[in-house]
Structure formats: structure tokens, C-alpha cells
Design an enzyme around this catalytic site. Sequence first.
Site, mmCIF file in Angstrom:
data_model
loop_
_atom_site.group_PDB
_atom_site.id
_atom_site.type_symbol
_atom_site.label_atom_id
_atom_site.label_comp_id
_atom_site.label_asym_id
_atom_site.label_seq_id
_atom_site.Cartn_x
_atom_site.Cartn_y
_atom_site.Cartn_z
ATOM 1 N N LYS A 71 0.064 -7.946 12.671
ATOM 2 C CA LYS A 71 -0.953 -6.989 12.214
ATOM 3 C C LYS A 71 -2.248 -7.299 12.953
ATOM 4 O O LYS A 71 -2.744 -8.425 12.894
ATOM 5 C CB LYS A 71 -1.132 -7.121 10.696
ATOM 6 N N THR A 95 1.610 -4.430 4.198
ATOM 7 C CA THR A 95 1.448 -4.761 5.619
ATOM 8 C C THR A 95 0.835 -6.149 5.848
ATOM 9 O O THR A 95 0.970 -6.703 6.932
ATOM 10 C CB THR A 95 0.569 -3.707 6.329
ATOM 11 N N ASP A 96 0.164 -6.704 4.808
ATOM 12 C CA ASP A 96 -0.549 -7.975 5.026
ATOM 13 C C ASP A 96 0.378 -9.101 5.487
ATOM 14 O O ASP A 96 0.020 -9.881 6.365
ATOM 15 C CB ASP A 96 -1.268 -8.414 3.737
ATOM 16 N N THR A 139 0.823 -1.209 0.000
ATOM 17 C CA THR A 139 0.000 0.000 0.000
ATOM 18 C C THR A 139 0.856 1.258 0.000
ATOM 19 O O THR A 139 0.448 2.291 -0.525
ATOM 20 C CB THR A 139 -0.923 -0.016 1.244
ATOM 21 N N TYR A 158 -7.820 0.414 -3.750
ATOM 22 C CA TYR A 158 -6.669 0.913 -4.526
ATOM 23 C C TYR A 158 -5.842 -0.257 -5.075
ATOM 24 O O TYR A 158 -6.058 -1.418 -4.693
ATOM 25 C CB TYR A 158 -5.788 1.794 -3.635
ATOM 26 N N GLU A 160 1.409 -36.441 26.172
ATOM 27 C CA GLU A 160 1.041 -37.418 25.138
ATOM 28 C C GLU A 160 1.311 -36.846 23.735
ATOM 29 O O GLU A 160 1.889 -37.508 22.872
ATOM 30 C CB GLU A 160 -0.443 -37.753 25.308
HETATM 31 C C1 SIN Z 1 -1.030 -3.052 2.781
HETATM 32 O O1 SIN Z 1 0.098 -2.862 2.371
HETATM 33 O O2 SIN Z 1 -1.477 -2.421 3.779
HETATM 34 C C2 SIN Z 1 -1.990 -4.035 2.169
HETATM 35 C C3 SIN Z 1 -1.568 -4.561 0.852
HETATM 36 C C4 SIN Z 1 -0.305 -5.346 0.922
HETATM 37 O O3 SIN Z 1 -0.047 -6.011 1.929
HETATM 38 O O4 SIN Z 1 0.438 -5.323 -0.068
#
Ligand code: SIN
Length: 329
Positions: A166, A93-94, A13, A27, A288
Site C-alpha cells: 500500500k 487495505t491497511d 473499508t 467511517y 561482518e
Molecule cells: C481500508 O480498508 O482501506 C482501511 C481500513 C482497514 O484496513 O480495515
Amino acid sequence: MKPKIAILATGGTIAGTIDSAIATTGYKAGALNIEVLLDAVPQIKEFATIIGYQISNIDSSSMSNEIQLNLAKKINKLLIEDEIDGVVVTHGTDTMEESAYFLNLTVKSDKPVVLTGAMRPATSMSADGPKNLYNAVALATNEKSKNKGVMIVMNDRILSARTATKTHTLNLDAFFSPDFGDLGYILDGKVYFYNTIEKLHTKNTPFNIDNLENLPKVDILYSYSDDGSGIAAKALFDNGTQGLVIAGSGSGNIHQNQKNILKDLMKKNLIVAVSSRIQAGQVVLSKEDEDLGFICAQDLNPQKARILLMLSLTKNNNSKKIQEYFKIY
Ligand code: SIN
């Protein structure tokens, strides 16, 4: 002389665009290249010399072992050079926490490596990417950042790659370390450290990826009521999966339907690590289950347990030895 920082862009992003300043969803991630990201933060040049590389330009939900391996190899190559003082990686961020932990285990240097990204695209009226990138470079140039393991900087927080996750789908303040807190924070470009994470990292792991072209196949399965994922476990194993991480319920419990099938597959050399679908706390295995060869993922979430299990399987496929890695890293 100003410190020299290499910035490696992978997409996300932070490099995302949409043709509306109001839109924060819908986006295209990974649309802008590194030059555009750097042009948005000319202030960085006041305190660092920057050299930029485009590693990939993807939405990180489609991150691959191949890109993570290339990234780690490139960082190792750069950090050997005396003139490079640190590395910043821009990343979606994913799956940022997965790549960050992968690098935490495979970078062989105590120079700073910092990942950052953004929750809002570059075209947004409230884009967070430029400030996050500024902070990441400030952190990478800080003397105290050495030998801290790979770090994540988001929304002024400094987090360890080992513990950060996250925790919000859309908020700017999306990264936390539920059990262990932040390492510190950054205010107006000044770095404040408060904590350290004791788990071993970077130069102090046995994982060397420099000659690897691919990684052992490890997948993740969830445990849930009326669990029917034993069928998926069998299919994955038949398709070449060497290791499975189970996102167990509670403190790492597996539905009996699933466990019976896993026990059979483990007799055929499938390695199984048990994590939890709960965000905080330790996994605890019964005697176990330990005797059956299930590996306790400790406090690692399923996606990070997968990273460690892949790297462990590059060393051996003995569940007792792999359990030791999970205790240390
Ligand atoms: C993000 O970056 O917040 C979402 C999309 C991605 O992980 O590339």
C-alpha cells in the site's frame, strides 16, 4: 456450468459505513456483512456461482495471527473440494499485503486466491468496493489465474501478494509493486496478464499451518537517528519475542546503539532479519553482519519480512537456514 467461487469476508473499508455519501474518512470499517457486499454486485452471478463466508468483520489495522491462521485453514479446506474453483477474500487495505503474503506462503493449492478491498466506504458516492469485488471474482474465474500465487486486485490492477504494497493513505490507486510492476490489469471484466513473479509460493513452500494454533512471536523495530529502540528490543525479547525485523535505514543499515544491543540478544537466540524503511530496492548486508547471524530480508518490506520470519520459525531457528527461505520465497 458456471465456476464456483467462495468469497471470504474479513471486514475493512469495503464493508465500511458512515452516514454521509460525501465522507471518505471517519467511517466505521467492517460494519456490513458479506450478504450486503454481494447484494451490491448482482452482476457477478451472471458468470459465477458464489458461496459466502464471514471470517471476521474488523478494521484490518487490528488483524491478528489468529485470524490469518483461520483464513488460511478455511481456504485450504475449501480448495480441496473439486467443486470450488477459486477463492476471493475481502480485506481491509491497511494490512492486506500482510495477509496476502501469509496466504501466498501457506495455501496449498494452485487454484486462484485473490484479495480485494476498497479505499472508500460502501456508503460513499464514489465507493470502489463493488467494482473491485467484481474484478476479483472475474480474476478468480479466469483459467490463466491458476498457479500465479496469491493475487491482489485493486483499482483494475492485478498485483502479486509477494510484491504488492500500500503506497497511499487515501487515494483509490493505493497499491503498487515498486520494483516489479503489476502482473496485469482488468478492463470491463476482461483479464490481461503481462508479468509473473518467479519466487516460489503456495504448494511450493514448506510452511504447513493446518495443525498450528498460534505462531512464533515476531515484532518490528524501526532504525532512526539517535535510535533508542534497543530498550524496546530488550523488552520485547524479555516478553517472549523470538524474532525481530529491523526496518533499517538505506540498504538495511542499523544504528550502532541498536546493533550493539541486538548482538547481545542474538547470543541468547533472538533471530534478527534486516529489512529497510525504504520502499524499493534490495537490502545488502556486510560480511561482518552476515557472520554475526543477521538475516538479509532481500526486497521484502518489514511487514512482509515479519510474516516470512514467523513462518520460518515454525520450521527451525537456525539463521543460516532461515536466510535460505528469504532467498527463495
Ligand atoms: C481500508 O480498508 O482501506 C482501511 C481500513 C482497514 O484496513 O480495515
